[in-house]
Structures are given as C-alpha cells and as structure tokens.
Scaffold this active site. Structure first.
Site, PDB file in Angstrom:
ATOM      1  N   ALA A  45       0.851  -1.198   0.000  1.00 46.78           N
ATOM      2  CA  ALA A  45       0.000   0.000   0.000  1.00 46.78           C
ATOM      3  C   ALA A  45       0.886   1.247   0.000  1.00 46.78           C
ATOM      4  CB  ALA A  45      -0.894  -0.010   1.228  1.00 46.78           C
ATOM      5  N   SER A  93      14.770 -32.437 -17.512  1.00 47.75           N
ATOM      6  CA  SER A  93      16.173 -32.177 -17.203  1.00 47.75           C
ATOM      7  C   SER A  93      17.004 -33.302 -17.821  1.00 47.75           C
ATOM      8  CB  SER A  93      16.386 -32.050 -15.705  1.00 47.75           C
ATOM      9  OG  SER A  93      15.858 -33.157 -15.061  1.00 47.75           O
ATOM     10  N   LEU A  94      18.258 -33.363 -17.501  1.00 48.45           N
ATOM     11  CA  LEU A  94      19.115 -34.401 -18.082  1.00 48.45           C
ATOM     12  C   LEU A  94      19.684 -35.270 -16.976  1.00 48.45           C
ATOM     13  CD1 LEU A  94      21.255 -32.263 -20.588  1.00 48.45           C
ATOM     14  CD2 LEU A  94      19.643 -34.060 -21.212  1.00 48.45           C
ATOM     15  N   LYS A 129      27.912 -28.312 -22.420  1.00 45.83           N
ATOM     16  CA  LYS A 129      26.767 -28.050 -21.554  1.00 45.83           C
ATOM     17  C   LYS A 129      26.994 -26.689 -20.904  1.00 45.83           C
ATOM     18  CE  LYS A 129      23.700 -29.883 -18.107  1.00 45.83           C
ATOM     19  NZ  LYS A 129      23.723 -28.855 -17.075  1.00 45.83           N
ATOM     20  N   ARG A 150      11.915 -22.389 -17.428  1.00 45.86           N
ATOM     21  CA  ARG A 150      11.574 -23.798 -17.270  1.00 45.86           C
ATOM     22  C   ARG A 150      10.478 -24.014 -16.207  1.00 45.86           C
ATOM     23  NH1 ARG A 150      13.227 -28.036 -14.145  1.00 45.86           N
ATOM     24  NH2 ARG A 150      13.100 -30.044 -15.177  1.00 45.86           N
ATOM     25  N   GLU A 185      19.692 -21.985 -23.979  1.00 49.67           N
ATOM     26  CA  GLU A 185      20.290 -21.559 -22.715  1.00 49.67           C
ATOM     27  C   GLU A 185      20.571 -20.059 -22.741  1.00 49.67           C
ATOM     28  OE1 GLU A 185      20.280 -24.233 -21.047  1.00 49.67           O
ATOM     29  OE2 GLU A 185      21.424 -23.791 -19.221  1.00 49.67           O
ATOM     30  N   CYS A 433      13.647 -34.199  18.724  1.00 46.46           N
ATOM     31  CA  CYS A 433      12.533 -34.625  19.586  1.00 46.46           C
ATOM     32  C   CYS A 433      12.961 -35.624  20.649  1.00 46.46           C
ATOM     33  CB  CYS A 433      11.401 -35.195  18.741  1.00 46.46           C
ATOM     34  SG  CYS A 433      11.777 -36.822  18.066  1.00 46.46           S
ATOM     35  N   CYS A 448      15.012 -41.230  13.097  1.00 43.42           N
ATOM     36  CA  CYS A 448      14.281 -40.829  14.288  1.00 43.42           C
ATOM     37  C   CYS A 448      12.962 -41.579  14.304  1.00 43.42           C
ATOM     38  CB  CYS A 448      14.043 -39.317  14.215  1.00 43.42           C
ATOM     39  SG  CYS A 448      12.659 -38.763  15.222  1.00 43.42           S
TER      40      CYS A 448
HETATM   41  S1  IVH Z   1      19.716 -30.511 -24.241  1.00 43.82           S
HETATM   42  C1  IVH Z   1      15.628 -32.405 -22.074  1.00 43.82           C
HETATM   43  N1  IVH Z   1      21.946 -29.217 -24.547  1.00 43.82           N
HETATM   44  O1  IVH Z   1      21.030 -28.438 -19.048  1.00 43.82           O
HETATM   45  C2  IVH Z   1      16.646 -31.373 -21.986  1.00 43.82           C
HETATM   46  N2  IVH Z   1      20.759 -28.902 -22.532  1.00 43.82           N
HETATM   47  O2  IVH Z   1      20.646 -30.310 -16.888  1.00 43.82           O
HETATM   48  C3  IVH Z   1      17.531 -31.437 -23.182  1.00 43.82           C
HETATM   49  N3  IVH Z   1      21.793 -27.316 -20.999  1.00 43.82           N
HETATM   50  O3  IVH Z   1      17.605 -27.993 -18.792  1.00 43.82           O
HETATM   51  C4  IVH Z   1      18.469 -30.358 -23.062  1.00 43.82           C
HETATM   52  N4  IVH Z   1      23.516 -26.820 -22.265  1.00 43.82           N
HETATM   53  O4  IVH Z   1      18.903 -26.069 -19.875  1.00 43.82           O
HETATM   54  C5  IVH Z   1      20.915 -29.460 -23.735  1.00 43.82           C
HETATM   55  N5  IVH Z   1      23.915 -28.115 -24.982  1.00 43.82           N
HETATM   56  C6  IVH Z   1      22.899 -28.347 -24.181  1.00 43.82           C
HETATM   57  C7  IVH Z   1      22.776 -27.725 -22.923  1.00 43.82           C
HETATM   58  C8  IVH Z   1      21.688 -28.034 -22.123  1.00 43.82           C
HETATM   59  C9  IVH Z   1      22.904 -26.585 -21.110  1.00 43.82           C
HETATM   60  C10 IVH Z   1      20.878 -27.295 -19.851  1.00 43.82           C
HETATM   61  C11 IVH Z   1      19.425 -27.299 -20.234  1.00 43.82           C
HETATM   62  C12 IVH Z   1      18.781 -28.378 -19.402  1.00 43.82           C
HETATM   63  C13 IVH Z   1      19.835 -28.646 -18.380  1.00 43.82           C
HETATM   64  C14 IVH Z   1      19.728 -30.069 -17.874  1.00 43.82           C
END
Ligand code: IVH
Length: 710
Positions: A45, A93-94, A129, A150, A185, A433, A448
């Site tokens: 506010a 994710s990977l 990566k 994401r 990315e 506890c 526990c």
């Molecule tokens: S392929 C299903 N390629 O790493 C996801 N990911 O740990 C396929 N990332 O969420 C992603 N460099 O944001 C891919 N050359 C690359 C990447 C990459 C970074 C990130 C991406 C993903 C995360 C998973």
C-alpha cells in the site's frame, strides 16, 4: 516522507525537486529489495502511495521529471511478478554421468533399449553443456510470441519482454514452421559477469555467486531495462513442440535452426563411437578455460531423431541424452563441526560445517557426510573408504563439488590431526525430539522414530509438500513454512489450505504483519487456492512417503487413475497375499518395499488422518490417459511376456505408455491384454485361466501402428 496536499500547493520547484528525489530513491530501493527477493522495505500500500505521490509531482513539475523515472518503468509493478504459461512439450532435465564408466553405461543402456549390438554404429551429437538457465522460445509464423522459463517443467514464468532485450534472441526467423518451441540456454559471459560483480560491489549492491546466478537474477528483473544492461547471451540447443518437424538428425535440426537465424553452438560435433565421445569430452575439458562462458560438461544426444522418438523419456529426463559432467573441483579446509539434520523420513543426516573455502569459483561452507558409516570410513558395501580413515571434528578435509550437486567430503589428512582428537560419536537419539534414533539392519541410515511427534520431520514433510515437483506453491518457501510452523499456524498439510481462514482477516491477519501487504498476502492465498485442483501424481508424491519418489508416484497415478482407486488399493493391500496386494505389486516398478511403505503410511492412524484431511480440501484431478484416436490401447492394462523380436520389451512398454496404456508386471483380474512373445510361461497360463485377451507380437504391432498413426 511525503508532505500533505496543502503544503504541496505552495511548494517551490526546489522543494518539489528535493521531495521527488526522495520518493524516487524510496521506490528504487523498494524495487531492488523486491527483485532480489530480500525482505520488503515497505508494504504494497505504501509502495503504491509513494509512486502516486511521485507521479502527481511529475505532473505538476514536468520539467523536473527525470528521464528514467521509476513511474515510467515498463513492466508490471513489482508485486504482480510474472505471468505463467504452459509449455507445449514438458521441459525435462538431463541425467548425469560422472566419469568414463557411467558414460559407457549410458551408451549400453540406449543400446539395450533399442536392442542394438555393441558394434552397430550409433551416432551421438556432442555439444558443450552451458551453465546458464534454460528458456523456451515460442515462435508463430516466424515471430517470437513468448519466452518462458523452465519453471516446474510443465509451466514456467513468462519473461518475453526481458528476453527481447537479449540481442542473440531473434524476434523473427526465416523460413520457420507455423509453430515452434525453441529450447536453449541464456547465459552470461565470464567477462560480463566479472564486470557486473565489480559494478554491484562498487555501488554497494549484492554480488552474484557465479555467472549462472547472475544470468538468472538478470533475467528475472521486473524492469526489462535492467535486463538489457546485463548483456545476456543465448544459444539454442533443441526443440519443444513443433507444427511441421524438420531434420532427421539432431545435427540437421541444429543446422536448420541456424539457417533460420538462431544462434547455435559452433562446437557441436558428431561422435561415431564411445572413443569419439571420450575424445570430445577430453578436448573440451582441456579447452574449457579458453571459452568465454562457463560450461560444466558435455551433452551427448542420440543423433537420429527417429531413434530419439523411439527412446522417449522417463518422467524426468530423455532416454536419448546424457550430461557428462567434468570431474569435480576440490579444495582443502577445516571441518569445524558435524551437525545432524533430520529429514522428511526421519533420516539423521550428518552435515559438515566447514571453514568457508572456494571450490571451483563457489564458496562452500557445508558438505554432506551421508551417514554414520561414511564418517567412520565405511562405504555402502561395508568396505573401507578413504583407506578406512574416519572423519573427526577439527580435521583437515578435502571437499569436492561436481556441477550443482551438494558438496561432499572426499578425503582427510590425518597427519594434521591433533593429539586430543577423538572419533565422532553418532547420536542414538533424535537431536530435535529426543526419540530413539534407530538403524535397521539393512539400512545405512539411522532414523528418528518420532515420526509425527518430531517437529523436524513434520516441517520437512511440509516443505516437501509445497516443493516444486509436488504441490509447487511458489510463495510458500522453506522459510515461511518454518515460520508458520513455529507459530502453530501450519501444523499439518491441511492447514496450508486453511491458512486464509486463519490469517486472511482479523487481528492476526497476514497483511498487518511486518513485511506483508494486502497484495502480497492475497497473492499467497491465491496461489494456495489455485493448487486445490491438482494432479493425482503430485498428490501422491507430495505425501512424502518413503520410497515413493516422482517416478513411482507417476506410475501409481497412471495405473490407478483416481485418488479413490489408489486409496482403495493401498487400503486393501494390508492383506499380504490378497488381490489388492497383488495388484499393487503388479504395477511396473513397484515392488514389496514400496508397497510396504505405502501400506505402512496408510495404516498409521495419524498419517492417515493427515492424508484424509488434506485430500478432503482438494479436487484431485484424475489422470488423463492420452487420447490417441483409435489406438485401441489408451487406458487399458497390459502385461508383456516372453521375448519380442522387433523391439525390446523396454521399448514396447515405453511405446504402450506413450499411447496411454498402463503396464503391469504380472497378470491379475484387472489385466486387459497380454502380449505374448515366444518363451512365455506362467503368465500365459494365468491369462488363460482368467480369460484375459492374449495377442502375439504381430497383433501388438498392428495395435501400436494404428495408435501412432504410422
Ligand atoms: S539438451 C531435455 N543441450 O542443461 C533437456 N541442454 O541439466 C535437453 N543445458 O535444462 C536439453 N547446455 O537447460 C541441452 N547443450 C545443451 C545444454 C543443455 C545446457 C541445460 C538445459 C537443461 C539442463 C539439464
């Protein structure tokens, strides 16, 4: 602060200018605090009032208005935050591979799934990566419509205006399909990161831990002007949803994207076998320091896109890609203290408190010590680790950090150990506890026994319930849960959904508290309200039952379809030899350990009451089986037996699941279809007894091909 209206009437330009500078600075500081997620310095506010006063003065003294006045800030006012949007295709994710053996195991896993021999050529596309944050860019007819983070994988935050300030992100594309989600990315170069931190330090602002945090913090600015000043970069690494697929390999897809005007990584290469992969990995590791941005490993992707579709995904990651991480970075420091934390399932987890030390650019002051055996120098197989050296308070220890994994203690230098040092005595009672902490024979972990009477377990369960992959109540973070729990406002899960009736109005109302305002309080209540309607798999996972992780929850949800069917099955499974038990353990991936854990939770009176109270407040959504026209198998229960010739059983199951079928490991009264390959035995007999429809591989192929529309 602001003066009354009468006084404003006879304000001189000098007075106005002073007043405006003050209002300007309050708004900026409030914005800063909000952007950084710090405690608000004024409530909503007051924020609005301040902004209104500045706007009024700007209208009366237009010549005094500054060019970058915060009243002109483009973007939503701070307390509204970003909108949300659903990804067309989930952002997964990977899985990680550490070291050569795990990379070989990935390749072997892919081949097993496809039924390919180890000498058949299987190409992978390899690329760095990048350590940034993932983003999904939606293009319609070649024009950028939306940029979404994401989020929880299904839904993310819409940051389009900010993304548009990043020069690498094209607003329009050449020759692109009608609709396309490009995944990539967003990152910050090492030079820009250093310059930003220098500037932040010089202006007394918060510095960022690493380029990834800096990129994330810079993108999530409510003022796109700030994002723009942060010099973010972008590189595409794949696709999400698409109207007309293109490219028959990952490499081709990337080349097409690049042809449309998308930045892609020039370091991508094709690897023809595991030696190529290992070679690419070592070369990149060697050249890592020459790159202008941070990378934390290599992503290997099965190159052929039709193989990618055959491999599909688990609930969290594609089966066709892996992130091979660079070896951990290490550093030596002193172990100051061993603290015991109590987890959601009662596990006593020892944590090392360390003298802060920089490990690969990040300051580390805590590391996990796993369990009591680990401290004593005994590994999970009962064999010595660190040559059997134990860890003691005061020791000189080596810490390592791999990617964003929690730091660990690798080694200890006992030559530096003092004479008075004594071995660490692991507690036999819960430090919170004081219930006995019991270690079962087959378990490495001491737990526990206080269950619901243990405040720590209760709080951890609540934190788990609201966490991202469970109920995903964003505004209700760990700190708030702890606070509300200690005040007795949230004792049990159901209290979350009753929070508004307790602190929504009246003397104890949230908005009257320090740091809260009308908008922030109602935003929290709205968010909670929105989660009353929730998917079955999230509810099952959110209960935090031991051994019931995300994958298991998803399988259970798919199999039973509705909360009632699931609860009925677990209730019935108390009879160990009965039909309900047989059905529960017939679900693919559910064995006796998981089934027992579920039964135990459902038959514990306090747990059961808590579960029921919660579910009564919710509208649990049934699992929608993918509607695949004429697939003929959507929603049915299938069991596979014997060997199949055209595809491995793993692939057949994955395919059936993708078409909406439920897979069970054994034949029961609920089985609708048995797919029988040569070499089947007892399952076929059981199916015959029960009158279950049995088909062979040819019949199965007809079914799936009709379903996939091939
Ligand atoms: S392929 C299903 N390629 O790493 C996801 N990911 O740990 C396929 N990332 O969420 C992603 N460099 O944001 C891919 N050359 C690359 C990447 C990459 C970074 C990130 C991406 C993903 C995360 C998973």
């Amino acid at each position: 602060m602001a003066e009354g209206t009468t006084k404003e009437q006879d304000m001189t330009p000098e007075d106005a200018s002073r007043e405006m500078r003050e209002l300007d600075s309050i708004i900026r500081r409030a914005n800063e605090a909000y952007f950084r997620g710090d405690a608000p310095i004024i409530d909503d506010a007051e924020y609005d009032r301040t902004k209104r006063q500045l706007r009024d003065l700007e209208q009366r003294f237009p010549e005094l208005k500054s060019d970058d006045s915060p009243t002109e800030t483009v973007g939503a006012p701070p307390s509204e935050g970003f909108g949300k949007a659903t990804h067309e295709i989930r952002m997964l994710s990977l899985d990680n591979a550490f070291g050569e053996d795990e990379l070989r195991e990935f390749d072997a896993r892919v081949r097993r799934f496809l039924g390919w021999e180890s000498d058949r050529e299987l190409q992978y596309e390899a690329e760095p990566k990048i350590d940034g944050l993932s983003i999904s860019l939606t293009y319609s007819d070649g024009t950028l419509q939306r940029a979404t983070t994401r989020g929880d994988g299904a839904r993310g935050e819409v940051v389009t205006r900010n993304a548009l300030t990043i020069p690498d992100i094209p607003q329009t594309l050449r020759n692109s399909p009608t609709f396309m989600e490009v995944r990539g990315e967003i990152y910050m170069s090492l030079n820009d990161f250093a310059a930003l931190n220098q500037l932040q330090a010089d202006t007394g602002a918060k510095t960022y831990m690493n380029p990834r945090n800096a990129a994330a913090g810079s993108l999530r600015q409510l003022d796109p002007g700030v994002t723009k000043s942060r010099k973010l970069q972008f590189m595409a690494h794949g696709l999400g949803g698409i109207s007309e697929p293109f490219g028959s390999s990952q490499m081709e897809v990337m080349e097409c994207l690049s042809g449309m005007g998308m930045p892609t990584n020039p370091l991508a290469e094709i690897c023809r076998d595991i030696d190529d992969m290992l070679n690419y990995f070592s070369r990149l590791e060697e050249n890592r320091s020459t790159l202008s941005y941070d990378i934390d490993g290599v992503v290997f992707k099965v190159n052929d896109t039709s193989l990618q579709s055959r491999l599909g995904s688990s609930s969290t990651a594609p089966r066709w890609a892996i992130s091979a991480k660079f070896p951990a970075e290490t550093a030596w420091t002193t172990l100051r203290e061993i603290e015991i934390q109590i987890g959601r399932t009662g596990a006593l987890s020892p944590v090392a408190r360390l003298d802060p030390v920089t490990v690969g650019g990040v300051v580390v002051s805590n590391a996990t010590l796993h369990n009591e055996d680990y401290i004593a120098g005994v590994g999970s197989a009962g064999l010595p680790i660190r040559d059997g050296k134990d860890l003691r308070v005061g020791d000189w220890v080596q810490v390592y950090r791999a990617g964003d994994v929690i730091p660990k203690v690798a080694d200890v230098d006992i030559s530096r150990r003092g004479r008075q040092s004594s071995s660490y005595v692991f507690p036999m009672i819960c430090p919170v506890c004081e219930s006995p902490a019991i270690r079962e024979e087959t378990d490495a972990v001491r737990r526990c026994s206080g269950e619901f009477t243990c405040a720590a377990q209760r709080v951890e369960r609540l934190k788990h319930l609201v966490s991202r992959n469970a109920f995903n109540i964003e505004g209700l973070g760990d700190k708030l849960i702890e606070q509300f729990h200690s005040e007795g406002l949230i004792k049990s899960p159901v209290d979350i959904f009753r929070l508004e009736s307790v602190v929504g109005s009246g003397d104890n109302r949230l908005e009257a508290r320090h740091g809260w305002g009308t908008r922030s309080a109602s935003k929290l209540f709205d968010e909670i309200e929105a989660r009353r309607r929730i998917g079955l798999e999230r509810v099952i996972f959110g209960l935090g039952i031991r051994h019931v992780g995300e994958g298991v929850s998803e399988r259970l949800a798919r199999h039973f379809g509705s909360w009632d069917a699931f609860a009925r099955a677990v209730d019935g499974a108390v009879e160990p030899e009965g039909d309900a038990w047989a059905e529960l353990v017939s679900v693919e991936g559910i064995g006796a350990t998981i089934a027992n854990s579920l039964v135990r939770a459902f038959h514990d009176k306090r747990v059961r009451t808590a579960i029921e109270e919660l579910v009564n407040e919710l509208q649990v959504e049934d699992v929608e089986t993918p509607q695949v026209a004429e697939s003929g198998i959507s929603g049915i229960n299938i069991v596979f037996t014997g060997t199949l010739e055209t595809m491995t059983r793993a692939e057949a199951k994955a395919r059936a699941e993708a078409l909406g079928a439920r897979i069970a490991g054994s034949v029961s009264t609920r089985t609708d279809l048995l797919v029988q390959g040569p070499g089947s035995g007892s399952k076929a007999r059981k199916a015959e007894e029960l009158g279950v429809r049995v088909i062979d591989e040819a019949g199965w192929l007809e079914l799936v091909e009709a379903g996939s529309g091939e």
